[in-house]
Design an enzyme around this catalytic site. Structure first.
Site, PDB file in Angstrom:
ATOM      1  N   LYS A  94      17.027 -39.742  25.701  1.00 32.78           N
ATOM      2  CA  LYS A  94      17.894 -38.792  25.005  1.00 32.78           C
ATOM      3  C   LYS A  94      19.128 -39.490  24.425  1.00 32.78           C
ATOM      4  CE  LYS A  94      15.745 -34.829  25.398  1.00 32.78           C
ATOM      5  NZ  LYS A  94      15.319 -34.057  24.209  1.00 32.78           N
ATOM      6  N   TYR A 121      14.463 -40.220  31.195  1.00 31.64           N
ATOM      7  CA  TYR A 121      14.860 -39.093  30.367  1.00 31.64           C
ATOM      8  C   TYR A 121      16.238 -39.322  29.748  1.00 31.64           C
ATOM      9  CZ  TYR A 121      15.953 -34.226  29.143  1.00 31.64           C
ATOM     10  OH  TYR A 121      16.298 -33.078  28.465  1.00 31.64           O
TER      11      TYR A 121
END
Length: 259
Positions: free
Chosen positions: A159, A155
């Site tokens: 991002k 994640y």
């Protein structure tokens, strides 16, 4: 004035079926924009359209990992709703787990939505915006893009990639009058972000901090709420932010200590 400051503008919001994306779509519509609400969850965006009326919010069920579907979406939106003035990338997934536990599919799915999806939608929209020499693109990232998180490697990496992509896009489009910015939330109450914190004391660990997970806590004393992100987006797409581009606005209650 803010109730009408986006009148006459058309916005496309991904991930609008629930949570932060839904809050963003609602706020933009309430401030006068015509919104194309996009999500894989057809029921979620349909409910949003029903609540506001098709004249204000148009629902479209689209998977942003499908390049052809994205191109068709943008073509249709420009043809039937209006030239896109605003794009907000909110769609995202979170697959928690240590690096040694993550599967190839977890990694691929995370990047397909959080990074490649952002690229595909931005590319399709930016081609139109540059021709018109105006527009505003926002990517909802994460403060985790700048601060390591145990159990969230895929994640955070996705991002971080989306954040730098958006800033680089902003540099490329600056002379065309198109602004590109990032809004980075902290830990939220959304279902996708509750996943890594399922233990009985997880709420206090998020707010107070957890040194074993390299978390310093949230100085402001509460998790980020969807409306916090929607308000940040509303500011950045407005004329009040007309000279702001390539900026990463942290809306995390100070959790990242702006590292």
């Amino acid at each position: 004035m803010r109730e009408t400051e986006l009148s006459g503008r058309t916005a496309l919001v991904t991930g609008a079926g629930r949570g932060t994306g839904e809050a963003v779509a609602r706020l933009l519509a309430e401030r006068g924009a015509r919104v194309v609400a996009v999500d894989r969850d057809a029921d979620g965006v349909a409910a949003l359209e029903a609540a506001h009326g098709a004249a204000r919010i148009t629902a479209r069920a689209v998977d942003i990992t499908d390049r052809s579907a994205v191109d068709e979406l943008v073509d249709e939106a420009e043809r039937t709703v209006g030239p896109l003035d605003i794009l907000v990338n909110v769609a995202g997934v979170l697959r928690a787990g240590s690096v040694v536990e993550l599967t190839d599919q977890d990694w691929a799915d995370t990047f397909a939505v959080n990074t490649t999806g952002v690229f595909q939608v931005c590319r399709a929209v930016a081609r139109r915006m540059t021709a018109r020499r105006s527009g505003s693109i926002i990517t909802v990232g994460s403060n985790a893009a700048g601060v390591p998180r145990a159990g969230l490697a895929a994640y955070t990496a996705s991002k971080a990639a989306a954040t730098l992509f958006t800033k680089s896009l902003g540099l490329e489009l600056a002379r065309s009058g198109v602004r590109c910015n990032v809004v980075s939330p902290g830990s939220m109450s959304a279902p996708t972000q509750r996943q890594p914190w399922t233990e009985p004391d997880s709420r206090s660990r998020v707010v107070e901090g957890d040194l074993t997970a390299c978390r310093v806590g949230i100085p402001h004393g509460r998790r980020t709420e969807a409306v916090d992100i929607a308000e940040a987006v509303g500011f950045l797409v407005s004329d009040r932010a007309r000279h702001i581009t390539m900026h990463d606005l942290y809306a995390d209650g100070g959790a990242a200590l702006h590292a």
